[in-house]
Scaffold this active site. Sequence first.
Site, PDB file in Angstrom:
ATOM      1  N   GLU A 157     -11.912 -61.042  63.588  1.00  0.00           N
ATOM      2  CA  GLU A 157     -13.213 -60.859  64.250  1.00  0.00           C
ATOM      3  C   GLU A 157     -14.232 -60.083  63.423  1.00  0.00           C
ATOM      4  O   GLU A 157     -14.661 -58.985  63.813  1.00  0.00           O
ATOM      5  CB  GLU A 157     -13.021 -60.178  65.609  1.00  0.00           C
ATOM      6  CG  GLU A 157     -12.193 -60.991  66.568  1.00  0.00           C
ATOM      7  CD  GLU A 157     -12.132 -60.386  67.976  1.00  0.00           C
ATOM      8  OE1 GLU A 157     -12.557 -59.238  68.144  1.00  0.00           O
ATOM      9  OE2 GLU A 157     -11.662 -61.076  68.885  1.00  0.00           O
ATOM     10  N   GLU A 310      -6.371 -65.667  70.107  1.00  0.00           N
ATOM     11  CA  GLU A 310      -6.370 -64.637  71.157  1.00  0.00           C
ATOM     12  C   GLU A 310      -7.055 -65.189  72.392  1.00  0.00           C
ATOM     13  O   GLU A 310      -8.058 -65.885  72.302  1.00  0.00           O
ATOM     14  CB  GLU A 310      -7.126 -63.360  70.737  1.00  0.00           C
ATOM     15  CG  GLU A 310      -6.423 -62.504  69.720  1.00  0.00           C
ATOM     16  CD  GLU A 310      -7.157 -61.186  69.437  1.00  0.00           C
ATOM     17  OE1 GLU A 310      -7.894 -60.703  70.324  1.00  0.00           O
ATOM     18  OE2 GLU A 310      -6.994 -60.669  68.332  1.00  0.00           O
TER      19      GLU A 310
HETATM   20  C1  BGC Z   1      -9.278 -57.836  69.384  1.00  0.00           C
HETATM   21  C2  BGC Z   1      -8.069 -57.150  69.943  1.00  0.00           C
HETATM   22  C3  BGC Z   1      -8.411 -56.515  71.288  1.00  0.00           C
HETATM   23  C4  BGC Z   1      -8.801 -57.614  72.230  1.00  0.00           C
HETATM   24  C5  BGC Z   1      -9.159 -57.143  73.623  1.00  0.00           C
HETATM   25  C6  BGC Z   1     -10.102 -58.569  70.394  1.00  0.00           C
HETATM   26  O1  BGC Z   1     -11.433 -58.240  70.180  1.00  0.00           O
HETATM   27  O2  BGC Z   1      -8.937 -58.648  68.296  1.00  0.00           O
HETATM   28  O3  BGC Z   1      -7.630 -56.207  69.011  1.00  0.00           O
HETATM   29  O4  BGC Z   1      -7.404 -55.726  71.781  1.00  0.00           O
HETATM   30  O5  BGC Z   1      -9.924 -58.303  71.735  1.00  0.00           O
HETATM   31  O6  BGC Z   1     -10.276 -56.324  73.609  1.00  0.00           O
END
Ligand code: BGC
Length: 394
Positions: A157, A310
């Site tokens: 990110e 993610e």
């Molecule tokens: C990140 C994670 C974070 C998740 C939830 C993403 O921006 O890569 O490290 O924990 O979002 O906020």
Amino acid sequence: MSAFPDGFLWGTATSAHQVEGGNTNNDWWDFEHNPASAARSSSGDGIDHFHRYAEDFALLASLGHNTHRLSLEWSRIEPAPGEFSRAAIAHYRRVLTALAGTGMTAFVTLHHFTLPRWFAVRGGWLAPDAIDVFTRYCAFVSRELGSLMPFICTINEPQMIALHGYLEGYHPPGVTNPVLWKRAGEALLGAHLAAVPAIRAEATGRIGLAVQLPLLAPARDDAACDAFCRAMRHEIVDRYLDGLATVDGGDWLGVQYYRKQWVDPASPTLFAAPPPGFPLTQMGWAVHPDGLREMLHRAAATGLPLYVTENGIATDDDTERVAYLEGHLAALARAIAEGVDVRGYLHWSAFDNFEWSEGYRPRFGLIAVDDDFTRRPKPSAGVFARIIRNGIAS
Ligand code: BGC
């Protein structure tokens, strides 16, 4: 017929600083211990994954996962400029060997938010030679661990590092400056583009970048708000996706999607509170599953194969997590049916863990972790295992 193609990759994602514990040599540790910063607490011992990685991987494999994403802690590997730790490399060789031993495919992120303290002190991403220094680290790790990294993610990110760190002051270095925000973003994209050939020279793994793609909408129906939304979309989404298309941007793109956000030039934070009607998570984020489908279509314009690296929800109510998971996987299945080339889904996160400035309060995990570090899979972990086995109910 399953909505997901043969060979689809299923698993979860974590990052070193959020689970390992004891990462005392990076900029986040300093931020957490600065009372004037946005951080609420210390990452401390994490969930002691540094010592418990083997049992953690065995648990994830037992839940039916065939893939796992983790990150290497740069500050352990290069504790001082140009000084590489043989012990840290040996540790990560053991970690990645254990992961391969479970049969799970590794997605290895080289930089997930944390910078070695020395790198931050000399100007972080704004230092004139930041890209060269990062590239040297990437080349070193690829030379040492390349055979254990089938998927290599250069940076997690870049847009959020720039936004949170340089515009919102919510992450290190805690700066709130629109000019530096854009400069940091340019440096981070440049760092990815420079790292790709450096890694290719040392390793055969497939290289990618993980971008967070929120669905951005104007908070109000007026021309000024609309124009501002387009400008924000350019800075947060388009600059990066278009930047990958011009040169060798890598072999795949990681899409990270959490929420819909409403942009508002009149708000001091530049974002408005979600309108009524959207379920909110512990983070106050608006749940909107179809945004995942939309952003996958946007990401597909890069021409790269996509992996959802993610997607997840912070909640104490695991039934909300089940609904979130099912809703977003249905949206993902729709995107695939509409022709988008998505090859895997990694849920954020495997475990409840250190949620950056929010500390340990938000719970993103499929697996709870007790104070004595006992791991307890939640019902949502069972639902995910069933979906991996049988697909989604239509
Ligand atoms: C990140 C994670 C974070 C998740 C939830 C993403 O921006 O890569 O490290 O924990 O979002 O906020």
